[in-house]
Design a protein around this motif. Structure first.
Motif, PDB file in Angstrom:
ATOM      1  N   GLN A  25       0.829  -1.208   0.000  1.00  0.00           N
ATOM      2  CA  GLN A  25       0.000   0.000   0.000  1.00  0.00           C
ATOM      3  C   GLN A  25       0.864   1.259   0.000  1.00  0.00           C
ATOM      4  O   GLN A  25       0.544   2.243  -0.673  1.00  0.00           O
ATOM      5  CB  GLN A  25      -0.943   0.016   1.216  1.00  0.00           C
ATOM      6  CG  GLN A  25      -2.043  -1.018   1.145  1.00  0.00           C
ATOM      7  CD  GLN A  25      -1.603  -2.393   1.635  1.00  0.00           C
ATOM      8  OE1 GLN A  25      -0.464  -2.619   2.007  1.00  0.00           O
ATOM      9  NE2 GLN A  25      -2.538  -3.335   1.607  1.00  0.00           N
ATOM     10  N   ILE A  26       1.964   1.233   0.727  1.00  0.00           N
ATOM     11  CA  ILE A  26       2.875   2.389   0.752  1.00  0.00           C
ATOM     12  C   ILE A  26       3.457   2.604  -0.639  1.00  0.00           C
ATOM     13  O   ILE A  26       3.508   3.727  -1.143  1.00  0.00           O
ATOM     14  CB  ILE A  26       3.983   2.178   1.804  1.00  0.00           C
ATOM     15  CG1 ILE A  26       3.389   2.202   3.215  1.00  0.00           C
ATOM     16  CG2 ILE A  26       5.075   3.230   1.661  1.00  0.00           C
ATOM     17  CD1 ILE A  26       4.348   1.736   4.299  1.00  0.00           C
ATOM     18  N   SER A  27       3.888   1.521  -1.286  1.00  0.00           N
ATOM     19  CA  SER A  27       4.461   1.613  -2.630  1.00  0.00           C
ATOM     20  C   SER A  27       3.443   2.173  -3.628  1.00  0.00           C
ATOM     21  O   SER A  27       3.755   3.060  -4.426  1.00  0.00           O
ATOM     22  CB  SER A  27       4.935   0.226  -3.073  1.00  0.00           C
ATOM     23  OG  SER A  27       5.393   0.251  -4.395  1.00  0.00           O
ATOM     24  N   GLN A  28       2.205   1.680  -3.585  1.00  0.00           N
ATOM     25  CA  GLN A  28       1.171   2.154  -4.503  1.00  0.00           C
ATOM     26  C   GLN A  28       0.797   3.609  -4.217  1.00  0.00           C
ATOM     27  O   GLN A  28       0.508   4.376  -5.130  1.00  0.00           O
ATOM     28  CB  GLN A  28      -0.055   1.257  -4.426  1.00  0.00           C
ATOM     29  CG  GLN A  28       0.194  -0.106  -5.022  1.00  0.00           C
ATOM     30  CD  GLN A  28      -0.966  -1.070  -4.831  1.00  0.00           C
ATOM     31  OE1 GLN A  28      -1.878  -0.831  -4.063  1.00  0.00           O
ATOM     32  NE2 GLN A  28      -0.916  -2.176  -5.547  1.00  0.00           N
ATOM     33  N   PHE A  29       0.815   4.004  -2.954  1.00  0.00           N
ATOM     34  CA  PHE A  29       0.520   5.390  -2.596  1.00  0.00           C
ATOM     35  C   PHE A  29       1.593   6.328  -3.169  1.00  0.00           C
ATOM     36  O   PHE A  29       1.274   7.349  -3.768  1.00  0.00           O
ATOM     37  CB  PHE A  29       0.445   5.532  -1.063  1.00  0.00           C
ATOM     38  CG  PHE A  29       0.194   6.935  -0.610  1.00  0.00           C
ATOM     39  CD1 PHE A  29      -1.074   7.492  -0.722  1.00  0.00           C
ATOM     40  CD2 PHE A  29       1.215   7.699  -0.070  1.00  0.00           C
ATOM     41  CE1 PHE A  29      -1.319   8.792  -0.315  1.00  0.00           C
ATOM     42  CE2 PHE A  29       0.985   8.995   0.348  1.00  0.00           C
ATOM     43  CZ  PHE A  29      -0.277   9.550   0.227  1.00  0.00           C
ATOM     44  N   VAL A  30       2.853   5.964  -3.033  1.00  0.00           N
ATOM     45  CA  VAL A  30       3.945   6.776  -3.577  1.00  0.00           C
ATOM     46  C   VAL A  30       3.842   6.839  -5.103  1.00  0.00           C
ATOM     47  O   VAL A  30       4.079   7.892  -5.706  1.00  0.00           O
ATOM     48  CB  VAL A  30       5.315   6.218  -3.127  1.00  0.00           C
ATOM     49  CG1 VAL A  30       6.461   6.901  -3.854  1.00  0.00           C
ATOM     50  CG2 VAL A  30       5.475   6.367  -1.622  1.00  0.00           C
ATOM     51  N   ASP A  31       3.448   5.725  -5.750  1.00  0.00           N
ATOM     52  CA  ASP A  31       3.332   5.684  -7.209  1.00  0.00           C
ATOM     53  C   ASP A  31       2.302   6.676  -7.745  1.00  0.00           C
ATOM     54  O   ASP A  31       2.393   7.103  -8.894  1.00  0.00           O
ATOM     55  CB  ASP A  31       2.958   4.279  -7.684  1.00  0.00           C
ATOM     56  CG  ASP A  31       4.088   3.288  -7.513  1.00  0.00           C
ATOM     57  OD1 ASP A  31       5.231   3.717  -7.257  1.00  0.00           O
ATOM     58  OD2 ASP A  31       3.821   2.072  -7.624  1.00  0.00           O
ATOM     59  N   GLN A  32       1.312   7.046  -6.944  1.00  0.00           N
ATOM     60  CA  GLN A  32       0.305   8.005  -7.395  1.00  0.00           C
ATOM     61  C   GLN A  32       0.907   9.383  -7.627  1.00  0.00           C
ATOM     62  O   GLN A  32       0.369  10.177  -8.389  1.00  0.00           O
ATOM     63  CB  GLN A  32      -0.818   8.125  -6.366  1.00  0.00           C
ATOM     64  CG  GLN A  32      -1.653   6.893  -6.240  1.00  0.00           C
ATOM     65  CD  GLN A  32      -2.714   7.032  -5.160  1.00  0.00           C
ATOM     66  OE1 GLN A  32      -3.011   8.116  -4.690  1.00  0.00           O
ATOM     67  NE2 GLN A  32      -3.299   5.918  -4.772  1.00  0.00           N
ATOM     68  N   SER A 118       8.111   1.900 -10.275  1.00  0.00           N
ATOM     69  CA  SER A 118       7.974   2.392  -8.911  1.00  0.00           C
ATOM     70  C   SER A 118       9.330   2.800  -8.369  1.00  0.00           C
ATOM     71  O   SER A 118      10.343   2.187  -8.688  1.00  0.00           O
ATOM     72  CB  SER A 118       7.430   1.298  -7.988  1.00  0.00           C
ATOM     73  OG  SER A 118       6.164   0.916  -8.361  1.00  0.00           O
TER      74      SER A 118
END
Length: 168
Positions: A25-32, A118
């Protein structure tokens, strides 16, 4: 000194636990917000293979599936290849022939196919394919596909379609 060392060990253990349970979730949040660009290529032609909803876009011979968002692709009354999503329409350009849903990129358009990754990988690196298309009249299309690579296979899925300043 011993208290600082114990606090540091506890902090490291807590951060490790957080990463194990929330790393994806942290990785996907940063990817936004930010991704690392790997490659950017101009688009010359675009085609559609499918039955209207779903199917795939073929961008310079590269197949990108439209699932799971499944925007509608077809021809307009002006014989242009177009994509409709969220009540907005983006016209790619005139069809090569009425029987085949293929169009060339106009010289006045700016169309790029960008590959990104990412900054933070969890547990493997996540890649993105982004189509950015800007018409001469500043109508813009942005489509993003996420590509997850596992040991044996890669899955590509459409995760975002944005059409701005488009006709309704």
């Amino acid at each position: 000194m011993q208290k600082i060392l114990i606090a540091l060990v506890i902090l490291i253990v807590m951060m490790s636990i957080l990463w194990i349970f929330a790393g994806r979730q942290i990785s996907q949040f940063v990817d936004q917000f930010k991704m690392a660009e790997i490659e950017s290529k101009p688009v010359h032609s675009i085609a559609y293979e499918g039955s209207g909803d779903g199917g795939s876009l073929v961008i310079d011979g590269f197949y990108l599936f439209l699932a799971p968002l499944n925007p509608h692709v077809g021809s307009t009354k002006d014989n242009q290849l177009a994509l409709a999503h969220g009540g907005k329409i983006f016209a790619f350009g005139p069809l090569r022939s009425p029987d085949v849903l293929t169009a060339e990129v106009s010289n006045s358009d700016r169309a790029l196919l960008v590959t990104k990754k990412s900054f933070i990988g969890w547990p493997t690196q996540r890649f993105y394919i982004e189509l950015n298309w800007t018409k001469q009249d500043h109508v813009k299309l942005k489509m993003i596909w996420a590509m997850n690579r596992n040991q044996d296979e890669a899955t590509i899925r459409l995760i975002r379609v944005e059409i701005s300043n488009a006709s309704l």
